[in-house]
Write a protein that holds these residues in place. Structure first.
Motif, PDB file in Angstrom:
ATOM      1  N   ARG A   1       0.841  -1.180   0.000  1.00 21.36           N
ATOM      2  CA  ARG A   1       0.000   0.000   0.000  1.00 21.36           C
ATOM      3  C   ARG A   1       0.890   1.248   0.000  1.00 21.36           C
ATOM      4  NH1 ARG A   1      -3.025   2.742   3.734  1.00 21.36           N
ATOM      5  NH2 ARG A   1      -2.025   1.605   5.411  1.00 21.36           N
ATOM      6  N   VAL A   2       0.547   2.232  -0.845  1.00 21.07           N
ATOM      7  CA  VAL A   2       1.345   3.448  -0.919  1.00 21.07           C
ATOM      8  C   VAL A   2       1.062   4.305   0.318  1.00 21.07           C
ATOM      9  CG1 VAL A   2       1.785   5.549  -2.240  1.00 21.07           C
ATOM     10  CG2 VAL A   2       1.314   3.398  -3.439  1.00 21.07           C
ATOM     11  N   VAL A   3       2.120   4.665   1.043  1.00 19.08           N
ATOM     12  CA  VAL A   3       1.930   5.509   2.229  1.00 19.08           C
ATOM     13  C   VAL A   3       2.588   6.885   2.067  1.00 19.08           C
ATOM     14  CG1 VAL A   3       1.623   3.616   3.836  1.00 19.08           C
ATOM     15  CG2 VAL A   3       3.935   4.462   3.358  1.00 19.08           C
ATOM     16  N   GLY A   4       3.383   7.065   1.032  1.00 20.56           N
ATOM     17  CA  GLY A   4       4.025   8.365   0.838  1.00 20.56           C
ATOM     18  C   GLY A   4       4.624   8.449  -0.545  1.00 20.56           C
ATOM     19  N   ASN A   5       4.814   9.670  -1.042  1.00 17.94           N
ATOM     20  CA  ASN A   5       5.338   9.824  -2.388  1.00 17.94           C
ATOM     21  C   ASN A   5       6.123  11.123  -2.491  1.00 17.94           C
ATOM     22  OD1 ASN A   5       5.809   9.948  -5.097  1.00 17.94           O
ATOM     23  ND2 ASN A   5       3.759   9.271  -5.693  1.00 17.94           N
ATOM     24  N   GLU A   6       7.384  11.025  -2.934  1.00 18.27           N
ATOM     25  CA  GLU A   6       8.183  12.218  -3.197  1.00 18.27           C
ATOM     26  C   GLU A   6       8.469  12.263  -4.679  1.00 18.27           C
ATOM     27  OE1 GLU A   6      11.655  13.365  -0.440  1.00 18.27           O
ATOM     28  OE2 GLU A   6      11.244  11.262  -0.047  1.00 18.27           O
ATOM     29  N   PHE A   7       8.098  13.338  -5.335  1.00 12.52           N
ATOM     30  CA  PHE A   7       8.228  13.436  -6.787  1.00 12.52           C
ATOM     31  C   PHE A   7       9.504  14.192  -7.157  1.00 12.52           C
ATOM     32  CE2 PHE A   7       7.214  15.388 -10.894  1.00 12.52           C
ATOM     33  CZ  PHE A   7       6.949  14.231 -11.613  1.00 12.52           C
ATOM     34  N   PHE A   8      10.337  13.640  -8.016  1.00  9.02           N
ATOM     35  CA  PHE A   8      11.596  14.281  -8.402  1.00  9.02           C
ATOM     36  C   PHE A   8      11.651  14.661  -9.873  1.00  9.02           C
ATOM     37  CE2 PHE A   8      12.752  12.117  -4.523  1.00  9.02           C
ATOM     38  CZ  PHE A   8      13.530  13.071  -3.888  1.00  9.02           C
ATOM     39  N   GLY A   9      10.602  14.368 -10.635  1.00 14.82           N
ATOM     40  CA  GLY A   9      10.660  14.625 -12.076  1.00 14.82           C
ATOM     41  C   GLY A   9      10.877  13.336 -12.825  1.00 14.82           C
ATOM     42  N   PRO A  10      12.126  13.004 -13.133  1.00 13.18           N
ATOM     43  CA  PRO A  10      12.370  11.754 -13.860  1.00 13.18           C
ATOM     44  C   PRO A  10      11.974  10.521 -13.042  1.00 13.18           C
ATOM     45  CG  PRO A  10      14.452  12.821 -13.287  1.00 13.18           C
ATOM     46  CD  PRO A  10      13.366  13.772 -12.943  1.00 13.18           C
TER      47      PRO A  10
END
Lengths: 364, 497
Positions: free
Chosen positions: A301-310
């Protein structure tokens, strides 16, 4: 021209505090080794010992066939210590340290014999080596950009044709674009001249992309010296694993050749021979979305997400396991918090003894 | 070489026999002298510390109008000879005799030492530190106390130390206001011809006091090393708005300038305008000595500045590049020569020359050496302010390129430090121009300088005749100030070219 560098049993103390402890390092002729260490690990001190700005309290430094420092040479009562100006080792200081009172040409020609300096041809050669035209020679250092200043500093160190060059964080303070450009110029110049290089850095990517070998320095000790892939894929302990890159660490039970953990039964990298309770180290990019009907697929289950672009760092919770798993997934997918994904692990993983208390006994 | 005068003075003191020495001390009225000396030292040091710190802050870190001009005005008094200042004050009012006069005059002359060092240090502060403190909720006042003050503390204490030592050995200024301290008593002992050893014994007390001051500074500094003034501070420090307090600050600065510069300059003009025709005629007749005495003064000062630099450079280089007990001792040792009353130092050197180097006795060479030794600490202070700012990597690079220690000093360190070296030379130059007591003892017979001419005219109350000499002295001083201020504590950097 080119020569190998050997350090054997180097110890250095500041007062009673040890800064370097038993450093053994050899850099083959014509190659570049990157010393990777956090700040305070002693990496700059090691470089200064090699360049001759500091005297080692024990141990020996050899460049090619000549011993430049030996704290206790066999059959002699006095330590051998060749002063920096007699070593012929090129040195590139942290911020470049260009001499502000003389022109770029004067800087580059500083280490040359008077007659050679006069003719100017070697100065132009050195400038061209680092990708600057001979037109730069007449400029003043303050007219240069940050990246140009670093290149001039390199040209200045290369001009007297040293067999070995040491670089102290040569790209610090440059922005990302300039950094990679200057990095490429340095690599090209060293390759073209076949100069042996030793580079000190705290930047993992820089160390791994530039060094033929990477030497990891921790609290004054070299804990692992190997090719970049080895340091990254088979780090010698958990601390090195975490230092050179992102690491997912889970608890597991190892048997011969494989380990059972929250992500299933995973193959172990061949070199590691541990059985019983272990810490399992997985690189986030090893964790991928499972294809349809894949036998090893595990629901998370997804509990967190950090987006960096690529790419994005997606934090996952697997079953009832207490440890969080981080996957490095491509940037174009969407993984909202609360959704479920199926994942699997690609490639072998590393296992280390469980560190209940921080015992000093290293594995193997 | 620097401790030679001290050694000779010690041997003279001991040579007189301890019994005689004890007698000397008792006769001199030890209690009064100690009281006077301590009082003047403590008061002057504190006043100079406060005035120097305050004015430096206002000039360097607030939006005070006309900062450049104020900066010059704050340094200029240093180069005005103290005997000119003290004569000026005495002419203004006889109330300025005794302790009050001594304190006011000495403070007026020496507060620029604190100003110079603190302002150089303030200029080099990284503004990011203050901004961080502000963002952590500190008011400007608290930022000053908790962030700025600790950083300028070494500069402040260093300046105050020099001021204290100056007050300890000041003679020229105190003689005019008839204030007795150890150093004036040394002079009295010498003049009345009682004994050279008596003077030497008294100067031993002065050296003990100096050691106490050095220890005091050491303790206050808390072992903190002089920080590198400019550690990659690329942005100039931000300026605080004065707002409503501007008139008050301007008035305060005005008072400081009026006291330190206005009084001596004003008095000069007064002497000119109020002199009788007779006096003016005498003054006109005396001016034929003006050109040769100027030439002598300037020549001596240039030579001494050169020799002083040669002595100060190795000390400053050693102190900035190495840190150890020996180096600290060496640096502190150079302060000792500063604490030896000029006169005793001069006598000691004269004595040494007369006994061991006869041809040098009463030579210009000896005088130049004496000046150089005397003012070495000033040179060291100015050089340190500059050398401390040179990036250490620069010298390392030079050495890795095959230049030896000396060669890299010659080819890199000195050229980069050139502005600061200029400042050191000018500082020594200004002090030599304004020196009286050493000059009087060691000047070869038949020679005269601006200061001796001023002295001989002013002591015969021919003030109008003395004025032209003072005017030239002050003129030279102002030129020196300009050069000093534009260069103190500077190095050539990539930014400035």
């Amino acid at each position: 021209m080119t020569a190998d560098l050997t350090c054997a049993g180097i110890h250095k103390y500041y007062g009673s505090r040890p800064v370097l402890t038993g450093i053994d390092l050899s850099v083959p002729a014509g190659t570049l080794t990157a010393i990777l260490g956090a700040s305070g690990s002693g990496k700059t001190t090691l470089l200064r010992v090699i360049a001759g700005f500091e005297e080692p309290d024990a141990g020996r430094v050899t460049v090619g066939t000549s011993c430049v420092a030996d704290a206790s040479p066999a059959g002699a009562s006095r330590p051998v210590f060749v002063p920096p100006e007699k070593r012929g080792i090129g040195y590139v200081a942290q911020e470049g340290a260009l001499f502000p009172h003389i022109s770029v040409g004067g800087n580059v020609g500083f280490g040359l014999e008077r007659a050679v300096r006069r003719s100017g041809s070697r100065i132009d050669e050195a400038l061209e080596l680092v990708g600057l035209g001979s037109g730069f020679a007449s400029r003043r250092p303050h007219q240069l950009s940050g990246g140009e200043q670093r290149r001039v500093a390199l040209a200045r160190a290369l001009a007297p044709r040293p067999s070995l060059i040491v670089l102290d964080e040569p790209f610090s303070g440059l922005d990302a674009g300039l950094r990679s450009e200057t990095r490429a110029a340095v690599s090209a110049a060293l390759e073209a001249t076949g100069t042996t290089g030793l580079l000190v850095t705290h930047d993992q990517a820089e160390a791994m992309s530039m060094g033929r070998e990477v030497a990891v320095l921790r609290s004054g000790r070299l804990v692992q010296t190997a090719a970049p892939e080895t340091v990254y894929r088979r780090p010698v302990d958990l601390e090195v694993a975490r230092f050179v890159g992102d690491a997912v660490v889970l608890s597991g039970i190892a048997a011969t050749g494989s380990v059972e953990c929250a992500l299933g039964k995973l193959p172990i990298v061949e070199e590691y021979k541990l059985v019983g309770p272990v810490s399992v180290m997985i690189r986030p990019e090893q964790i991928v979305l499972a294809g349809n009907g894949s036998p090893g697929a595990i629901s998370a289950r997804v509990v967190g997400n950090e987006f960096f672009g690529p790419h994005q760092r997606v934090s996952l919770s697997v079953g009832g396991a207490p440890d969080q798993v981080v996957a490095r997934l491509a940037g174009h997918g969407r993984y909202p918090v609360g959704s479920n994904v199926a994942i699997e692990v690609h490639g072998p993983v590393c296992v280390y003894p469980v560190l209940a208390t921080r015992s000093p006994a290293p594995p193997g | 070489m620097i401790v030679l005068p001290i050694l000779v003075a010690v041997s003279q003191a001991v040579g007189g026999g301890w019994h005689a020495a004890f007698h000397d001390i008792r006769q001199a009225g030890m209690g009064t002298l100690i009281l006077h000396t301590l009082a003047v030292c403590v008061l002057v040091t504190l006043i100079c510390g406060a005035v120097g710190l305050g004015t430096a802050w206002w000039v360097e870190r607030t939006d005070l109008p006309g900062r450049r001009g104020w900066r010059m005005a704050m340094v200029a008094p240093l180069t005005v000879p103290p005997f000119v200042t003290s004569y000026a004050w005495v002419t203004v009012s006889s109330a300025f005799n005794g302790l009050a006069g001594a304190v006011v005059i000495t403070s007026c002359t020496y507060f620029p030492l604190v100003f110079l060092m603190v302002s150089a240090s303030l200029r080099g502060l990284d503004p990011a530190l203050e901004e961080s403190a502000r963002s952590l909720g500190c008011s400007p006042g608290r930022v000053f106390r908790r962030v700025v003050l600790p950083q300028v503390k070494p500069a402040l204490l260093g300046g105050m130390l020099l001021v204290g030592l100056d007050a300890l050995v000041e003679f020229d200024a105190f003689a005019a206001v008839k204030f007795q301290t150890f150093s004036t008593d040394v002079y009295a002992q010498y003049l009345t011809g009682i004994s050279v050893s008596g003077a030497a014994v008294l100067s031993m007390v002065s050296i003990v006091l100096c050691i106490a001051m050095l220890g005091g500074e050491w303790k206050l500094r808390g072992g903190a090393q002089y920080t590198r003034v400019s550690q990659g501070a690329r942005r100039p420090p931000s300026l605080y708005p004065l707002g409503g307090s501007a008139p008050g600050v301007l008035a305060g600065m005005g008072v400081v300038v009026a006291a330190s510069l206005g009084v001596p300059l004003g008095t000069l003009v007064y002497w000119f305008t109020r002199s009788s025709h007779q006096g003016l005629a005498a003054a006109a007749a005396g001016t034929r000595y003006l050109v040769p005495s100027t030439a002598t003064s300037v020549g001596l000062a240039i030579a001494s500045a050169a020799v002083g630099l040669v002595l100060a450079l190795p000390i400053a280089v050693a102190v900035t590049s190495h840190r150890g007990k020996l180096v600290t001792l060496l640096e502190r040792g150079s302060y000792l020569s500063y604490a030896l009353p000029d006169l005793v130092g001069a006598i000691a050197l004269g004595y040494a020359a007369a006994h061991w180097a006869r041809p040098l006795y009463e030579s210009v060479f000896l005088l130049v050496v004496a000046y150089a030794i005397l003012f070495v600490p000033l040179g060291v202070v100015a050089l340190r302010a500059t050398l401390g700012q040179i990036e250490p990597g620069m010298e390392d690079c030079a050495r890795s390129l095959g230049a030896g220690r000396l060669s890299s000093l010659w080819r890199v360190t000195l050229p980069v430090a050139r502005p600061g070296i200029g400042a050191a030379a000018v500082l020594i130059f200004a002090f030599v121009i304004g020196d009286l007591s050493t000059t009087q003892v060691l000047l070869p017979p038949g020679m005269y300088t601006l200061s001796t001419q001023f002295w001989s005219n002013s002591s015969t109350v021919a003030f109008a005749a003395a004025a032209p000499y003072a005017a030239v002295l002050i003129g030279l001083a102002l030129i020196a100030t300009y050069v000093l201020m534009s260069r103190f504590g500077r190095v050539r950097t990539l930014e400035a070219g």
